[in-house]
Design an enzyme around this catalytic site. Sequence first.
Site, PDB file in Angstrom:
ATOM      1  N   MET A 106       4.242 -17.600  -8.989  1.00 48.19           N
ATOM      2  CA  MET A 106       5.507 -17.831  -9.657  1.00 48.19           C
ATOM      3  C   MET A 106       6.088 -16.523 -10.207  1.00 48.19           C
ATOM      4  O   MET A 106       5.454 -15.814 -10.957  1.00 48.19           O
ATOM      5  CB  MET A 106       5.251 -18.807 -10.799  1.00 48.19           C
ATOM      6  CG  MET A 106       6.498 -19.263 -11.463  1.00 48.19           C
ATOM      7  SD  MET A 106       6.087 -20.566 -12.614  1.00 48.19           S
ATOM      8  CE  MET A 106       5.126 -19.668 -13.831  1.00 48.19           C
ATOM      9  N   SER A 138       6.721 -13.600  -2.119  1.00 47.16           N
ATOM     10  CA  SER A 138       5.897 -14.166  -1.054  1.00 47.16           C
ATOM     11  C   SER A 138       6.210 -13.400   0.228  1.00 47.16           C
ATOM     12  O   SER A 138       7.219 -12.714   0.308  1.00 47.16           O
ATOM     13  CB  SER A 138       6.219 -15.647  -0.870  1.00 47.16           C
ATOM     14  OG  SER A 138       5.887 -16.373  -2.032  1.00 47.16           O
ATOM     15  N   HIS A 179      -4.635 -15.144   2.390  1.00 46.20           N
ATOM     16  CA  HIS A 179      -3.871 -16.370   2.114  1.00 46.20           C
ATOM     17  C   HIS A 179      -2.984 -16.290   0.880  1.00 46.20           C
ATOM     18  O   HIS A 179      -2.128 -17.120   0.679  1.00 46.20           O
ATOM     19  CB  HIS A 179      -4.797 -17.568   1.997  1.00 46.20           C
ATOM     20  CG  HIS A 179      -5.315 -17.826   0.611  1.00 46.20           C
ATOM     21  ND1 HIS A 179      -6.044 -16.902  -0.093  1.00 46.20           N
ATOM     22  CD2 HIS A 179      -5.203 -18.904  -0.197  1.00 46.20           C
ATOM     23  CE1 HIS A 179      -6.364 -17.412  -1.263  1.00 46.20           C
ATOM     24  NE2 HIS A 179      -5.869 -18.613  -1.369  1.00 46.20           N
TER      25      HIS A 179
END
Lengths: 135, 487
Positions: B388, B392, B410
């Site tokens: 958050m 990404s 990941h």
Amino acid sequence: MFKIFDHTADIGIEAFGETLEEAFEETARGMFAIITDGSKIEKKEKRKIEIPFEGDEEILLVDWLSELIYIHDVETLVFGDFDVKINDVLTAYAYGEKYDRNKHKYGVEIKAVTYHMLEIKRNKKGVTIKVLFDI
Amino acid sequence: MWNGPLIKIDEYRYKIPESYKGKGNNLKMRVPAIIYASEEMLPSIKKDDAPEQTANVATLPGIIEKSMAMPDIHWGYGFPIGGVAATDAEEGVISPGGVGFDINCGVRLVRTNLSIEDLDRKKIKELVDELFRNVPSGVGSKAKVRLNMSQLEDVLHMGAKWAIENGYGWEEDLEYLEENGCMEIADASHVSEKAKERGKSQVGSLGAGNHFLEIQKVAEVFDKDSAKVYGIKEGQIVVMIHTGSRGCGHQICTDHLRVLENAVKKYNISLPDRQLACAPVKSREGENYFKAMACAANFAWANRQMIVHWVRQSFENVLKMSAEEIGMHIVYDVCHNIAKLEEHEVNGKKMMMYVHRKGATRSFGKSRKEIPSKYRNVGQPVLIPGDMGTESYLLRGTDEAEETFGSTCHGAGRVMSRAEAKRRWRGQEIARNLERKGIYAHAASWSVMAEENPDAYKDVSQVVNSAHGAGLSLKVARMIPLGVVKG
């Protein structure tokens, strides 16, 4: 009596009871104190739990806590008080109520009980349990 | 603090040799362990026992070549998070500890033809609030539909296809999901009544913890040609969904871990850690676990599929346009926690193996037939959620990743415990900080907000750069959040 301890990714409970039964009860209380503010849980609902004891106390502990997570997840109940008897079968009553975000405040999701660093230790005073959760 | 031997192979590869005897001085590694990371990441990796866990995995019967840890490695149960291990499809073992409790926890990316100019802050807030209303999240969250037992079993067998056949999504969606959203080996007769009971009310719910739904902006494109193939360009609005198999998957793992606890004794397997419980792949216990795990994986794909449906609906409600007009196509969907039966080459010979990826992403390059035909010239999209308030990444799979049996990192990986995060920060404060950065967050509770503070994670750019440097996956684009829904 229990306390919450934490590890990088996860969290656990160290609980003490004068007997194995009491230590099981305290561990469960600790687990719900991770899930939400345990001090606010009232005894409005009661659930009976029975689990066969096959001789391994550690496995019985994981089964006991996993059963509570199951009921919590399916019925959205949180429990604050327990009454445990262990013979050939673990027979317990769990007391609590529906989880209410406004009343109980925060909610942490416990995915599962792990076998990692799991300990059930006895000394003259009683039984100490250490267990970690995946959250 | 871990102080075992770590031999530098090159800039992004470090080896724990087979001769390492472990902290207890009795470890019997069958193969070496390789940690993929940059030098600057090593101090945080050695901070806990994750490298020891990577070495422990090297003791599993039938493990092929090496035990691996991706750059976002951190301490887990049994396997480290970020752990990858392939075991022989005849002689090897399968381990739920190599998959994790949240089976097929994964990420899905949906693109739009909107650009940042099309959405002001007010619209983003409206979208986030609408998403929060439409996609159930938080502790005890139940989905909007409750399935009966036979519908639930269809979900376990069919995965995302079930959702689409029932009106949740578009026919074309399936092509852009890993495994097309279904592992066919799934057999619900190995799933307990309890797991099914938990699943009935949770298909189409986000859950809590690190799971999220984000409206993002493509902030930077590194590889224009590949981005074009994925339908991605700078300034574009995309939506990222991060969730897994919910209580159904947790229960399936719990149930089978219990069975495999006994299988370890039955098959005389000696393990350095109880949480590595496993069974031979050809044993009844091993096969049953794999069939049940596939059910949980299918559940997760159906779950993300239904969420995509509600995401499309939320955009339609707020923007008064159809999802087709908005161009809300799926870029891809990847698993982070899974075991797969795959073919890979070892010493020039093709062989079948069970690749365990626990907190790792498949990273297939252009030569693999498993990826969508549209992506055949660039490799599969690899989706790496940050956390958050940061960023990404969209990467692409490479043929070089065959070195790790087609695996890469990941996500960011936690550096601070959740309880510690809660002690240090107050949720309201974090929400205000995010708002200053232009990010609107709607969380189910303030304490979740504190737990998910960005400072509690490793820097995702370091993780991604290490994977890129090692050639396991290559950077295509970077996205930053505009709005966040948290469980």
